[in-house]
Design a protein around this motif. Structure first.
Motif, PDB file in Angstrom:
ATOM      1  N   ARG A  58      -3.037   2.207  24.566  1.00 31.64           N
ATOM      2  CA  ARG A  58      -2.524   3.027  24.173  1.00 31.64           C
ATOM      3  C   ARG A  58      -2.750   2.972  22.642  1.00 31.64           C
ATOM      4  O   ARG A  58      -2.590   4.181  22.285  1.00 31.64           O
ATOM      5  N   ALA A  59      -1.274   1.913  22.045  1.00 31.13           N
ATOM      6  CA  ALA A  59      -1.574   2.066  20.828  1.00 31.13           C
ATOM      7  C   ALA A  59      -2.674   2.197  19.967  1.00 31.13           C
ATOM      8  O   ALA A  59      -2.428   2.973  18.854  1.00 31.13           O
ATOM      9  N   MET A  60      -3.194   1.406  21.088  1.00 30.57           N
ATOM     10  CA  MET A  60      -4.932   1.247  19.539  1.00 30.57           C
ATOM     11  C   MET A  60      -5.538   2.390  20.103  1.00 30.57           C
ATOM     12  O   MET A  60      -6.380   3.606  19.113  1.00 30.57           O
ATOM     13  N   THR A  61      -5.300   3.507  21.145  1.00 31.29           N
ATOM     14  CA  THR A  61      -6.344   4.424  20.765  1.00 31.29           C
ATOM     15  C   THR A  61      -5.383   5.120  20.106  1.00 31.29           C
ATOM     16  O   THR A  61      -6.397   6.610  19.813  1.00 31.29           O
ATOM     17  N   VAL A  62      -4.432   5.905  20.486  1.00 31.99           N
ATOM     18  CA  VAL A  62      -3.726   6.809  19.210  1.00 31.99           C
ATOM     19  C   VAL A  62      -3.864   6.042  17.697  1.00 31.99           C
ATOM     20  O   VAL A  62      -4.414   6.882  17.097  1.00 31.99           O
ATOM     21  N   ALA A  63      -4.041   4.709  17.488  1.00 32.77           N
ATOM     22  CA  ALA A  63      -3.870   4.755  15.732  1.00 32.77           C
ATOM     23  C   ALA A  63      -4.985   4.538  15.880  1.00 32.77           C
ATOM     24  O   ALA A  63      -5.639   5.552  14.338  1.00 32.77           O
ATOM     25  N   PHE A  64      -6.642   4.872  16.416  1.00 33.57           N
ATOM     26  CA  PHE A  64      -7.797   4.279  16.199  1.00 33.57           C
ATOM     27  C   PHE A  64      -8.497   5.518  16.313  1.00 33.57           C
ATOM     28  O   PHE A  64      -9.598   6.471  15.490  1.00 33.57           O
ATOM     29  N   GLY A  65      -7.751   7.506  16.714  1.00 36.75           N
ATOM     30  CA  GLY A  65      -7.592   8.286  17.082  1.00 36.75           C
ATOM     31  C   GLY A  65      -7.102   9.113  15.990  1.00 36.75           C
ATOM     32  O   GLY A  65      -7.450   9.578  14.825  1.00 36.75           O
ATOM     33  N   LEU A  66      -6.580   8.372  15.200  1.00 41.02           N
ATOM     34  CA  LEU A  66      -5.471   9.386  13.813  1.00 41.02           C
ATOM     35  C   LEU A  66      -6.282   8.303  12.937  1.00 41.02           C
ATOM     36  O   LEU A  66      -6.526   8.626  11.904  1.00 41.02           O
ATOM     37  N   ALA A  67      -7.032   7.087  12.766  1.00 39.32           N
ATOM     38  CA  ALA A  67      -7.916   6.909  12.046  1.00 39.32           C
ATOM     39  C   ALA A  67      -9.029   7.993  11.551  1.00 39.32           C
ATOM     40  O   ALA A  67      -9.558   7.989  10.579  1.00 39.32           O
ATOM     41  N   ALA A  68      -9.784   8.018  12.411  1.00 39.99           N
ATOM     42  CA  ALA A  68     -10.747   9.024  12.857  1.00 39.99           C
ATOM     43  C   ALA A  68     -10.562  10.737  12.140  1.00 39.99           C
ATOM     44  O   ALA A  68     -11.372  10.989  11.663  1.00 39.99           O
ATOM     45  N   ALA A  69      -9.457  11.027  13.201  1.00 35.97           N
ATOM     46  CA  ALA A  69      -8.802  12.246  11.874  1.00 35.97           C
ATOM     47  C   ALA A  69      -8.334  12.696  11.191  1.00 35.97           C
ATOM     48  O   ALA A  69      -9.105  13.211   9.948  1.00 35.97           O
ATOM     49  N   LEU A  70      -7.953  11.266   9.895  1.00 41.38           N
ATOM     50  CA  LEU A  70      -7.890  10.955   8.589  1.00 41.38           C
ATOM     51  C   LEU A  70      -9.617  10.663   7.993  1.00 41.38           C
ATOM     52  O   LEU A  70      -9.762  11.437   7.394  1.00 41.38           O
ATOM     53  N   ALA A  71     -10.294   9.703   8.465  1.00 36.22           N
ATOM     54  CA  ALA A  71     -11.230   9.595   7.992  1.00 36.22           C
ATOM     55  C   ALA A  71     -12.724  11.097   7.449  1.00 36.22           C
ATOM     56  O   ALA A  71     -13.522  11.478   6.720  1.00 36.22           O
ATOM     57  N   LEU A  72     -11.740  11.898   8.627  1.00 34.37           N
ATOM     58  CA  LEU A  72     -12.454  13.050   9.024  1.00 34.37           C
ATOM     59  C   LEU A  72     -12.769  14.283   8.196  1.00 34.37           C
ATOM     60  O   LEU A  72     -13.081  14.438   7.699  1.00 34.37           O
ATOM     61  N   THR A  73     -10.902  13.610   7.731  1.00 33.87           N
ATOM     62  CA  THR A  73     -10.274  14.877   6.655  1.00 33.87           C
ATOM     63  C   THR A  73     -10.981  14.479   5.599  1.00 33.87           C
ATOM     64  O   THR A  73     -11.220  15.242   4.358  1.00 33.87           O
TER      65      THR A  73
END
Length: 395
Positions: A58-73
């Protein structure tokens, strides 16, 4: 999942136009950069999945998802091809890692008999999200201004971050105790699982048919009207949304999942035959044959997806679901990379014989899955009893 898939629909629909019009890249630069980025991300799934096994999915799903959002931005800051390649690589790595962690989270949060059905529901949600995101991106395409395209990029990052944070509502899955952890790369020594991953990659090439082969085939080799391309996509989307859960029944076991992939291979082969048949036919007959082919293709996709989920979950040890899901997802990534070139050469270059070759490949891959799945089952270690698991979990 819904916010993330809406973001995906936004991005896919408008991103290429943004990169060419607002950033100033050429179509060749965009295509080359995305291919290189996808190739780099191939190496992220297994190690990032292993990290999810160790720290908790769960922690990694959230962390990687936020990393993807930051990279997309960060696409908002791109001004040249080098920067585009760097950002695209970060996005691809983060999305690959997120997929591996999410697979482990599903495996740890959902009873084994409900995992495939859960993935089916999530796929329906994903397609609904795309259906919402694509028209919203159409507004930016209509306005056709740099500001509109940049708004799409920022909105994509925002909804992707929202989707990642929603995973905090899922109860945490305990990380595996040290005594049960697999070393990183253990999945690479699992030859039956590797073989099934390769077969699933072959079957997954069909995703490129709708995106690459069909538009080119309709334009260059059939008399069907160009707008039939959008009709074929609608047929696919509607069938996925309405039938994915139903067709996933029975794929929660290794035997059922292997049978589903066998059906998938044969159905995809039949769809290739129908697409080939459309060449040279009168306009409306060609259009009708293409629509029938799209329906058969969609059934093949439904069974391929549910069979792949069942095999990837059931043949992976629960204490290493992250790295196993990471490897299995690599099969999809490989197909994304090779499908455009393979389909362009085989289908557009060879004509109807190319469709027959592709159909034969799909049929052979589907028929090979059941014996390989039986081999994989024979090589699985016996499941530990409850007492052993409880003892291993004690500090």
């Amino acid at each position: 999942m819904l916010p993330t898939s809406i973001g995906r629909g936004l991005f896919i629909t408008a991103s290429v136009v943004y990169f060419t019009k607002a950033v100033g890249l050429t179509p060749v630069q965009v295509g080359t950069g995305l291919t290189i980025a996808a190739s780099i991300a191939l190496f992220a799934g297994v190690p990032m999945g292993h990290l999810a096994d160790r720290i908790g999915p769960r922690a990694m799903t959230v962390a990687f998802g936020l990393a993807a959002a930051l990279a997309l931005t960060a696409y908002f800051l791109v001004s040249n091809w080098s920067a585009f390649l760097a950002v695209a690589s970060l996005v691809a790595i983060a999305q690959s890692a997120s997929g591996a962690a999410r697979g482990a989270l599903i495996a740890g949060s959902v009873p084994p008999e409900r995992r495939v059905r859960t993935r089916a529901y999530l796929r329906v949600v994903t397609n609904v999200g795309w259906m919402v995101g694509a028209p919203l991106a159409g507004v930016a395409l209509y306005l056709d201004t740099d500001a509109a395209y940049m708004s799409v990029i920022l909105a994509t990052g925002a909804v992707t971050a929202t989707g990642a944070l929603l995973f905090l509502r899922v109860p945490p899955v305990a990380r595996q105790p040290e005594s049960r952890r697999e070393p990183m790369g253990a999945v690479l020594r699992d030859r039956p699982y590797l073989a099934l991953t390769v077969l699933n990659a072959v079957l997954s090439i069909h995703y490129g048919i709708a995106n690459v082969a069909i538009p080119l085939w309709v334009l260059e080799r059939t008399e069907a009207p160009v707008w039939i391309i959008s009709v074929l996509l609608v047929i696919n989307t509607v069938m996925i949304v309405t039938l994915q859960v139903r067709t996933s029944r029975g794929s929660g076991t290794v035997t059922g999942a292997a049978r589903a992939q066998r059906y998938a291979g044969l159905l995809l082969a039949a769809a290739c035959g129908l697409y080939a048949l459309a060449a040279g036919l009168p306009v409306w007959i060609a259009a009708s044959v293409l629509m029938l082919g799209a329906a058969v293709h969609a059934f093949g996709e439904l069974f391929q997806a549910s069979g792949g989920w069942g095999l990837s979950f059931e043949l992976a040890p629960d204490h290493a679901q992250g790295q196993y899901q990471g490897l299995y997802n690599t099969g999809f990534q490989v197909s994304d990379i090779v499908a455009p070139a393979v389909l362009a050469v085989a289908v557009i270059g060879l004509g109807w014989p190319g469709w027959i070759v592709m159909g034969a490949c799909f049929a052979a891959a589907g028929l090979a899955v059941p014996p390989l799945a039986r081999w994989a089952e024979r090589t699985r270690p016996p499941a530990p009893d409850a007492a052993t698991v409880a003892a291993a979990a004690k500090p």
